[in-house]
Scaffold this active site. Structure first.
Site, PDB file in Angstrom:
ATOM      1  N   LYS A   1      -1.249  -7.695  -8.827  1.00 52.43           N
ATOM      2  CA  LYS A   1      -2.212  -7.660  -7.727  1.00 52.43           C
ATOM      3  C   LYS A   1      -1.764  -6.555  -6.773  1.00 52.43           C
ATOM      4  CE  LYS A   1      -3.238  -8.551  -3.942  1.00 52.43           C
ATOM      5  NZ  LYS A   1      -3.763  -7.616  -2.850  1.00 52.43           N
TER       6      LYS A   1
ATOM      7  N   CYS B   1       9.711   1.071   3.753  1.00 52.32           N
ATOM      8  CA  CYS B   1      10.668   0.083   4.244  1.00 52.32           C
ATOM      9  C   CYS B   1      12.089   0.630   4.296  1.00 52.32           C
ATOM     10  CB  CYS B   1      10.633  -1.181   3.379  1.00 52.32           C
ATOM     11  SG  CYS B   1      11.225  -0.938   1.689  1.00 52.32           S
TER      12      CYS B   1
ATOM     13  N   PHE C   1       0.811  -1.225   0.000  1.00 55.63           N
ATOM     14  CA  PHE C   1       0.000   0.000   0.000  1.00 55.63           C
ATOM     15  C   PHE C   1       0.837   1.265   0.000  1.00 55.63           C
ATOM     16  CE2 PHE C   1       0.722  -0.458   4.604  1.00 55.63           C
ATOM     17  CZ  PHE C   1       0.994   0.845   4.965  1.00 55.63           C
TER      18      PHE C   1
ATOM     19  N   GLU D   1       9.173  -3.858  13.470  1.00 55.24           N
ATOM     20  CA  GLU D   1       9.016  -2.836  12.446  1.00 55.24           C
ATOM     21  C   GLU D   1       7.717  -2.085  12.726  1.00 55.24           C
ATOM     22  OE1 GLU D   1       9.220  -2.345   7.610  1.00 55.24           O
ATOM     23  OE2 GLU D   1       8.252  -4.137   8.427  1.00 55.24           O
TER      24      GLU D   1
ATOM     25  N   SER E   1       5.674  -6.826   4.017  1.00 53.59           N
ATOM     26  CA  SER E   1       6.237  -7.124   5.328  1.00 53.59           C
ATOM     27  C   SER E   1       7.017  -8.433   5.299  1.00 53.59           C
ATOM     28  CB  SER E   1       5.127  -7.216   6.372  1.00 53.59           C
ATOM     29  OG  SER E   1       4.326  -8.369   6.138  1.00 53.59           O
TER      30      SER E   1
ATOM     31  N   GLU F   1      -5.112  -3.842  -1.876  1.00 50.44           N
ATOM     32  CA  GLU F   1      -6.541  -3.539  -1.927  1.00 50.44           C
ATOM     33  C   GLU F   1      -6.870  -2.213  -1.238  1.00 50.44           C
ATOM     34  OE1 GLU F   1      -5.817  -6.156   1.700  1.00 50.44           O
ATOM     35  OE2 GLU F   1      -5.061  -5.946  -0.354  1.00 50.44           O
TER      36      GLU F   1
END
Length: 497
Positions: free
Chosen positions: A173, A281, A149, A382, A226, A176
Site C-alpha cells: 500500500k 527521516c 510519500f 519533526e 511519521s 496515495e
C-alpha cells in the site's frame, strides 16, 4: 485525467470503490492524475491473490526465486530513468535525487538476489548419539508493506524484494500522494517473471491501511512514516496478531566539535538539511555547535545556502524542488514564523520563496535558525522540510545530554578530527544509526536500517539481516536415524560371531 489503478493477481485492476484521491505535480500545483482508493473488499481481493500464490511460491526453489530477482534487477536498471521521472513528477524532488533513490532501492534487490546464502541455516551433528540438530528459516505467508510519500520507489524496494526472496507473497500500500512508481515496480516484476499474485499493489487511504492491519491472512506488516502513525500501525497490527516493524520519524542532530573541518561540516549540513527539500527521516534538522564553533559555522552554512538553486525537479539546474503539498508547505513555513516569535534568530527566511513561471507550485526556500532552544516548537517537532536549527552548547557533555534527551533516536552524526571523541560519541549517543564525519548514515543494503526510541516500533530494523529475520521464522529440527549396524538385511558372508 489519468487514473492510477491497483495491481492485483498480476494485472492492473480498476478501482470499484468510487473513491479517488488527487495526485498533484508539486512544481505546478496542478492535479495531473487521480488514484483509486481501495475498499475493504479490494484489499481482501489482493490478499486472496497473494494467499493463492503463496501455495506455490512459498515452496519454490531458491534457484527459481533468484532467477526472477536477477531479471528484475536488470529491468529496474534499464528503467531507472523512467522510474526517476515518475518520482519527480509526483514528489517534486530533483531528477538526480530521484535517480539516487532508485539506486539505493536496487541495493536491496541485489541483497535479495543473494538470498540462498542468507537462508543457509545451521547444522550440528552428533549432539547426542546419532542425533543431529538443524536450524532453518521458513517464510511467513502473506506479508504487507505501507510506505511513505518521500521515497516512492526506494522504501517499497526496502521491503518486497527481500520478502518475496524469502518465499513470502506481498501486498503493498504505497502513499496515495505518489502512486505511479509503485505501480511501475509491479509491472516490471511481472515482466521479470514473478508469478501472478506474488506482488500486489493496492492504493488507498486509512480504509486500506486498516483493512491490512486487521486482515486475518496477513502475517506481518512493514511500515515507514511519521511517529504517530508508526505507533498506531504497531499497536493495531500487533493487537491483530501480526508481526510488525514500524519505522517512525526523527529529529536528527549533527554534533560539531571545535576541532572539526568546518568547510566539510558546512557542506554536510547543507546536503543533509536541504537535500530532498528536507523531506526525509534521515535529514539533519539540528546542528549542535560546541563552544566557539557556532559563529564561523553558521557563516559558512549561510554562504552556501544563499547559492542554492531551487526549481522544478525536471530542470537540470535545480538543486532542490518543491514540497509535496501546499498544506505541508504552509505547515513548514509556520515553524519558521513561530521560531522567530519564540526567540530564535532567523538567519535565512525561505518562507516567501517562489519560482517564476511556477507561482502555483508548493515552493519554499531554505531556512536557517540560530539560538534555538529545546523549548521551541522548531526544535521539539519533526518539521520535515528545509529548515535547519542551530543549538549552541559549551561542552561535549552538554551536547550528548541534549541529544539523548530527544524522544527520537533515528540517525545522528559527529564532525571531529578526534578519534577518541568520535569513538566515545558512537558508544554514548542513543540512536540507531551514527555517522562519523558522515551526515546521513543510511546503511548500505547488507546492513540494516532503523532507529531507537520513538523512531522504531517493533524488534527488527529493515533490510539487511534484520529484514531476513523479520520476513522468516526459525524452526529447529532434531533428527535421529537408525544405523545400519542396528540390524535389518545383511547380505554379507554369514559369520558365527
Amino acid at each position: 485525467m489519468k487514473t492510477i489503478s491497483h495491481w492485483i493477481g498480476g494485472k492492473p485492476v480498476e478501482g470499484v470503490s468510487g473513491n479517488f484521491g488527487p495526485v498533484y505535480n508539486p512544481a505546478t500545483g496542478a492535479q495531473d492524475k487521480q488514484v483509486a482508493f481501495a475498499s475493504v473488499d479490494e484489499v481482501d481481493a489482493a490478499v486472496r491473490a497473494a494467499k493463492e500464490a503463496f501455495k506455490t511460491w512459498g515452496t519454490s526453489s531458491l534457484a527459481k526465486r533468484t532467477s526472477v530477482l536477477f531479471k528484475y534487477r536488470e529491468l529496474l536498471d534499464a528503467h531507472r530513468e523512467e522510474i526517476a521521472q515518475l518520482i519527480t513528477a509526483e514528489h517534486g524532488k530533483v531528477h538526480s535525487d530521484a535517480l539516487g533513490e532508485v539506486a539505493r532501492g536496487l541495493e536491496i534487490v541485489e541483497l535479495a538476489c543473494g538470498i540462498p546464502e542468507k537462508l543457509k541455516g545451521e547444522l550440528s551433528t552428533q549432539v547426542s548419539t546419532r542425533v543431529d540438530v538443524a536450524a532453518i528459516r521458513q517464510s511467513l505467508g502473506v506479508v504487507a508493506g505501507i510506505t511513505p510519500f518521500n521515497f516512492p520507489a526506494m522504501v517499497p524496494m526496502w521491503m518486497f524484494p527481500l520478502a518475496i526472496a524469502c518465499g513470502n507473497t506481498f501486498v503493498l500500500k504505497p502513499s496515495e500522494k505518489v502512486p505511479s512508481a509503485a505501480f511501475k515496480l509491479a509491472e516490471l516484476a511481472a515482466e521479470a517473471g514473478l508469478p501472478d499474485g506474488v506482488l500486489n499493489v493496492v492504493n488507498g487511504d486509512k480504509v486500506a491501511v486498516d483493512a491490512i492491519l486487521e486482515h486475518p491472512d496477513i502475517a506481518a506488516v512493514s511500515f515507514v512514516g511519521s511517529t504517530p502513525i508508526a505507533r498506531y500501525i504497531h499497536t493495531t497490527g500487533t493487537a491483530n496478531g501480526k508481526r510488525v516493524q514500524a519505522l517512525g520519524g526523527a529529529k536528527n542532530h549533527m554534533l560539531v566539535l571545535p576541532d572539526a573541518d568546518l568547510d566539510l561540516a558546512a557542506d554536510s549540513a547543507i546536503n543533509a538539511a536541504y537535500g530532498s527539500a528536507g523531506e526525509r527521516c534521515m535529514a539533519i534538522s539540528v546542528v549542535v555547535a560546541v563552544g566557539e564553533t557556532a559563529d564561523p559555522l553558521i557563516g559558512k552554512i549561510k554562504e552556501r545556502a544563499d547559492k542554492l538553486r531551487i526549481g522544478p525537479g525536471d530542470d537540470p539546474a535545480s538543486e532542490m524542488g518543491p514540497l509535496i503539498t501546499k498544506v505541508h508547505r504552509d505547515k513548514v513555513a509556520s515553524y519558521v514564523e513561530g521560531a522567530a516569535a519564540q526567540g530564535a534568530d532567523v538567519v535565512i527566511d525561505g518562507t516567501g520563496y517562489t519560482v517564476e513561471g511556477y507561482e502555483d507550485g508548493h515552493w519554499i526556500g531554505v531556512s536557517l535558525l540560530d539560538n534555538v532552544t529545546p523549548e521551541m516548537d522548531a526544535y521539539r517537532d519533526e518539521i520535515f522540510g528545509p529548515v535547519l536549527s542551530v543549538v549552541r552548547v559549551e561542552t561535549y557533555d552538554e551536547a550528548i545530554a541534549l541529544m539523548n534527551n530527544s524522544p527520537w533516536g533515528n540517525g545522528t552524526a559527529i564532525f571531529t578530527r578526534d578519534g577518541g571523541a568520535a569513538r566515545r560519541f558512537q558508544m554514548e549517543v542513543e540512536a540507531g544509526m551514527v555517522g562519523v564525519n558522515v551526515p546521513i548514515p543510511v546503511p548500505v543494503g547488507y546492513h540494516s536500517f532503523g532507529g531507537w526510541k520513538d523512531s522504531l516500533f517493533g524488534d527488527h530494523h529493515i533490510y539487511g539481516n534484520d529484514g531476513v529475520h523479520f520476513y522468516t521464522r526459525g524452526k529447529v529440527v532434531t533428527t535421529r536415524w537408525p544405523d545400519p549396524s542396528d540390524g535389518g538385511i545383511n547380505l554379507g558372508f554369514p559369520s558365527n560371531h
